[in-house]
Write a protein that holds these residues in place. Structure first.
Motif, PDB file in Angstrom:
ATOM      1  N   SER B 199       0.311  -1.372   0.097  1.00  0.00           N
ATOM      2  CA  SER B 199      -0.230  -0.275  -0.286  1.00  0.00           C
ATOM      3  C   SER B 199       0.721   2.018  -0.078  1.00  0.00           C
ATOM      4  CB  SER B 199      -0.647  -0.001   1.212  1.00  0.00           C
ATOM      5  OG  SER B 199      -1.468  -1.176   1.693  1.00  0.00           O
ATOM      6  N   TYR B 200       1.439   0.999   1.238  1.00  0.00           N
ATOM      7  CA  TYR B 200       2.548   2.350   1.165  1.00  0.00           C
ATOM      8  C   TYR B 200       3.608   3.054  -0.339  1.00  0.00           C
ATOM      9  CZ  TYR B 200       5.758   6.388   3.211  1.00  0.00           C
ATOM     10  OH  TYR B 200       5.771   7.420   3.682  1.00  0.00           O
ATOM     11  N   PRO B 201       3.439   2.103  -1.066  1.00  0.00           N
ATOM     12  CA  PRO B 201       4.103   2.955  -2.303  1.00  0.00           C
ATOM     13  C   PRO B 201       3.559   3.407  -3.023  1.00  0.00           C
ATOM     14  CG  PRO B 201       5.776   0.902  -1.226  1.00  0.00           C
ATOM     15  CD  PRO B 201       4.358   0.834  -0.510  1.00  0.00           C
ATOM     16  N   THR B 202       2.290   2.335  -3.519  1.00  0.00           N
ATOM     17  CA  THR B 202       1.282   2.807  -4.136  1.00  0.00           C
ATOM     18  C   THR B 202       1.059   4.429  -3.524  1.00  0.00           C
ATOM     19  OG1 THR B 202       0.617   0.486  -3.670  1.00  0.00           O
ATOM     20  CG2 THR B 202      -0.577   2.024  -5.488  1.00  0.00           C
ATOM     21  N   LEU B 204       2.357   6.328  -2.418  1.00  0.00           N
ATOM     22  CA  LEU B 204       3.614   7.513  -2.656  1.00  0.00           C
ATOM     23  C   LEU B 204       3.707   7.522  -4.967  1.00  0.00           C
ATOM     24  CD1 LEU B 204       6.533   6.775  -0.851  1.00  0.00           C
ATOM     25  CD2 LEU B 204       4.814   8.791  -0.895  1.00  0.00           C
ATOM     26  N   LEU B 205       2.941   6.840  -4.961  1.00  0.00           N
ATOM     27  CA  LEU B 205       2.593   6.648  -6.589  1.00  0.00           C
ATOM     28  C   LEU B 205       1.888   7.455  -6.713  1.00  0.00           C
ATOM     29  CD1 LEU B 205       2.687   3.155  -8.110  1.00  0.00           C
ATOM     30  CD2 LEU B 205       4.471   5.135  -8.753  1.00  0.00           C
ATOM     31  N   ILE B 206       0.474   7.312  -6.590  1.00  0.00           N
ATOM     32  CA  ILE B 206      -0.423   7.919  -6.625  1.00  0.00           C
ATOM     33  C   ILE B 206      -0.384   9.431  -6.582  1.00  0.00           C
ATOM     34  CG2 ILE B 206      -2.728   8.689  -5.632  1.00  0.00           C
ATOM     35  CD1 ILE B 206      -2.977   5.968  -5.166  1.00  0.00           C
ATOM     36  N   GLY B 207       0.648  10.111  -5.301  1.00  0.00           N
ATOM     37  CA  GLY B 207       1.038  11.480  -5.222  1.00  0.00           C
ATOM     38  C   GLY B 207       2.118  12.394  -6.510  1.00  0.00           C
ATOM     39  N   ARG B 208       2.430  11.317  -6.232  1.00  0.00           N
ATOM     40  CA  ARG B 208       3.624  11.369  -8.140  1.00  0.00           C
ATOM     41  C   ARG B 208       2.713  12.206  -8.874  1.00  0.00           C
ATOM     42  NH1 ARG B 208       8.593   8.747  -7.945  1.00  0.00           N
ATOM     43  NH2 ARG B 208       8.758   9.154 -10.312  1.00  0.00           N
ATOM     44  N   LEU B 209       1.299  11.076  -9.580  1.00  0.00           N
ATOM     45  CA  LEU B 209       0.736  10.725 -10.398  1.00  0.00           C
ATOM     46  C   LEU B 209      -0.438  12.270 -10.255  1.00  0.00           C
ATOM     47  CD1 LEU B 209      -0.321   9.370 -12.677  1.00  0.00           C
ATOM     48  CD2 LEU B 209      -2.369   7.848 -11.181  1.00  0.00           C
ATOM     49  N   GLU B 210      -0.531  12.677  -9.654  1.00  0.00           N
ATOM     50  CA  GLU B 210      -1.824  13.772  -9.281  1.00  0.00           C
ATOM     51  C   GLU B 210      -0.513  14.739  -9.871  1.00  0.00           C
ATOM     52  OE1 GLU B 210      -2.218  14.359  -4.714  1.00  0.00           O
ATOM     53  OE2 GLU B 210      -3.378  15.881  -4.649  1.00  0.00           O
ATOM     54  N   LYS B 211       1.120  15.113  -9.151  1.00  0.00           N
ATOM     55  CA  LYS B 211       1.539  15.991  -9.767  1.00  0.00           C
ATOM     56  C   LYS B 211       1.978  16.342 -12.075  1.00  0.00           C
ATOM     57  CE  LYS B 211       4.171  17.335  -5.707  1.00  0.00           C
ATOM     58  NZ  LYS B 211       5.414  16.407  -5.407  1.00  0.00           N
ATOM     59  N   ARG B 212       2.463  14.882 -12.179  1.00  0.00           N
ATOM     60  CA  ARG B 212       2.065  14.570 -13.393  1.00  0.00           C
ATOM     61  C   ARG B 212       0.720  15.005 -13.948  1.00  0.00           C
ATOM     62  NH1 ARG B 212       4.196   9.394 -16.589  1.00  0.00           N
ATOM     63  NH2 ARG B 212       3.097  10.340 -17.854  1.00  0.00           N
ATOM     64  N   LEU B 213      -0.369  14.539 -13.529  1.00  0.00           N
ATOM     65  CA  LEU B 213      -1.340  14.752 -14.267  1.00  0.00           C
ATOM     66  C   LEU B 213      -1.574  16.697 -14.726  1.00  0.00           C
ATOM     67  CD1 LEU B 213      -3.839  11.921 -12.444  1.00  0.00           C
ATOM     68  CD2 LEU B 213      -3.304  12.817 -15.039  1.00  0.00           C
ATOM     69  N   ALA B 214      -1.016  17.559 -13.738  1.00  0.00           N
ATOM     70  CA  ALA B 214      -1.747  18.665 -14.014  1.00  0.00           C
ATOM     71  C   ALA B 214      -1.489  19.073 -15.345  1.00  0.00           C
ATOM     72  CB  ALA B 214      -0.683  19.393 -13.129  1.00  0.00           C
ATOM     73  N   PHE B 215      -2.306  20.621 -15.808  1.00  0.00           N
ATOM     74  CA  PHE B 215      -2.090  20.833 -17.415  1.00  0.00           C
ATOM     75  C   PHE B 215      -1.321  20.855 -17.823  1.00  0.00           C
ATOM     76  CE2 PHE B 215      -6.958  21.263 -16.006  1.00  0.00           C
ATOM     77  CZ  PHE B 215      -6.663  19.547 -17.127  1.00  0.00           C
TER      78      PHE B 215
END
Ligand SMILES: Nc1ncnc2c1ncn2[C@@H]1O[C@H](COP(=O)(O)OP(=O)(O)O)[C@@H](O)[C@H]1O
Ligand SMILES: [Mg+2]
Lengths: 254, 217
Positions: B199-202, B204-215
């Motif tokens: 769960s934990y690395p996942t 963290l990945l979601i947090g990264r994804l959030e940034k990458r999805l910015a326009f």
């Protein structure tokens, strides 16, 4: 036309014609209904009464057996394709690149090939001075650049009617000139019918052949720009122009 | 009886747990997440754009699913469809249950797309299909991807409920091992650690994804 928002009657008994190729500027105080008119023509609003005709065809409703009947979705869709609009806040799609914004409708609405649409978009970007921004995202651009993309996006559909609602009002003063310059050029080089809402009176004077002065949802005066700006008849028009221009353009004209 | 940690039992149970993890827990989580993500989007779009009565019915079903515990739903589906394999029941129930939550996330995401974007699609005469697929969903997803990821993690942590319908997922595999060896502590502890490590690395990945999805990039 009849248009209300709740109890607020915005337009009542409004009636005017625009000839093909006309450049009509709508002026008047804030809240007088100018935006509402453009939005009705773009089918972004529904009127409570009245009819809009485009090239003789009813746009959203027609009179049938004495009743006001809504047109089919497919009819509206077909007629709407001949109308384009540029918004005060640009309204580009932030999830797409500049190029994708421009070719979206030509490809998916007009059925143009992607290659042809891109070629056309490149020409338009050249025309608005943003040839190097095709692959940028809208939010990476300045307001003035975004508005130029929005103009290119509207033109990519080859509209017969173009609606411009205060397209420079959200821009920094030093940017306004270049956007107006592009619009001036479009007005000179095409025969697109334009309905323009603006407070840029010099622009209105240069581009339009008719000026309509609105107050309280009614046209209180209509004239050519020369007459409207140098010799307005109606007292409301005089005070409005005085307020907008600081000093009337009369002096500038002489 | 004293509680004693026995390393040899711990090493013995580890492969058993990992096999339960990869063959069942992870499989159910991934497939159910896909079902929940797709079905949730369909529910959100139907509720926003289908005719009123249909939207109402869907809304009622969604509320019903959300207001009942997932264990009850698992048991209900298990006894209602006795001829269906429990793991399939599990995947379907988790997918449907979580689709109702994801639908809410999508709804919020769709509502966050400004009215002016819809107006631009009208001004360009875009089709309904293109409006949804090219403009609204991509923009809604950007706002919702992190919340969807977090529901996937919740679902992952709910998978031990599968033991109520006899699916041998990681925890159940550990309990069976415990029963055979009279040693439960190692199995349960290591299962917990595996959950944490996944769960934990996942997250963290979601947090990264959030940034990458910015326009803009
Ligand atoms: N979405 C809306 N809801 C309620 N009232 C509105 C809405 N849009 C415009 N109005 C009202 O309609 C009138 C005309 O507005 P508008 O057409 O925007 O005027 P203008 O563009 O000339 O400033 C105003 O009184 C305004 O408050
Ligand atoms: Mg306005």
């Amino acid at each position: 036309m009849e248009k209300r928002y709740g109890d607020n009657v915005v337009l009542r008994g409004l009636n005017f014609d625009v000839a093909k190729g006309d450049r009509v500027t709508l002026i008047g105080p804030s809240g007088s209904g100018k935006t509402t008119i453009l939005r009705l023509v773009m089918t972004l609003e529904e009127a409570e009464g009245g009819y809009i005709f485009v090239d003789g065809e009813p746009l959203t409703h027609e009179e049938r057996g004495g009743a006001r009947v809504e047109m089919k979705g497919s009819h509206k869709h077909r007629l709407r394709q001949r109308i384009g609009m540029v918004f005060q806040q640009f309204n580009l799609f932030p999830n797409m690149t500049v190029m994708q914004n421009i070719i979206e409708a030509p490809v998916h609405v007009l059925g143009m090939s992607k290659k042809a649409a891109i070629a056309k978009a490149e020409g338009l970007l050249e025309q608005v001075g943003l040839a190097d921004k095709a692959h940028s995202h809208p939010l990476e651009l300045s307001g003035g650049q975004q508005q130029r993309v929005a103009i290119a996006r509207a033109l990519a559909m080859d509209p017969e009617i173009l609606l411009l609602d205060e397209v420079t009002s959200a821009l920094d003063p030093e940017i306004v000139g270049e956007v107006l310059g592009i619009l001036r050029h479009i007005a000179e080089t095409t025969d697109i019918t334009m309905l323009i809402v603006t407070h840029e009176m010099q622009f209105a004077r240069d581009v339009s052949n008719r000026v309509l002065m609105f107050d309280g949802g009614r046209i209180i005066e209509e004239a050519t720009p020369e007459v409207m700006f140098s010799n307005p008849q109606h007292e409301r028009t005089q005070s409005f122009l005085q307020a907008v221009l600081g000093n009337p353009m009369v002096e500038a004209a002489e | 009886m004293n509680v004693v940690w026995e390393w040899d039992k711990a090493f013995e149970v580890l492969p058993v747990l990992l096999s339960g993890f990869f063959q069942v827990t992870l499989l159910v989580t991934v497939l159910s997440t896909v079902i929940a993500a797709v079905l949730g989007l369909v529910i959100a779009i139907v509720r926003r754009s289908a005719p009123r009565p249909i939207g109402r019915v869907v809304g009622f079903v969604v509320d019903f699913i959300r207001m009942t515990p997932i264990v009850v739903q698992l048991l209900f589906a298990y006894y209602a469809f006795l001829n269906v394999s429990p793991i399939v029941i599990g995947i379907a129930v988790f997918g449907i249950h979580y689709s109702t939550y994801m639908a809410e996330v999508y709804r919020a995401g769709i509502d966050s797309v400004p009215e002016s974007q819809w107006e631009a699609t009208t001004a360009l005469s875009m089709s309904r299909y293109r409006i949804w697929t090219a403009v609204v969903v991509p923009q809604a997803l950007r706002a919702t991807a992190p919340a969807l990821g977090n529901y996937a993690i919740s679902m992952f942590k709910d998978t031990p409920f599968l033991l109520t319908i006899g699916v041998v997922e990681m925890v159940q595999a550990g309990l069976i091992f415990g029963g055979n060896n009279f040693k439960y502590l190692e199995a349960i502890t290591i299962a917990g650690v595996i959950f944490l490590l996944a769960s934990y690395p996942t997250s963290l990945l979601i947090g990264r994804l959030e940034k990458r999805l910015a326009f803009s990039n």
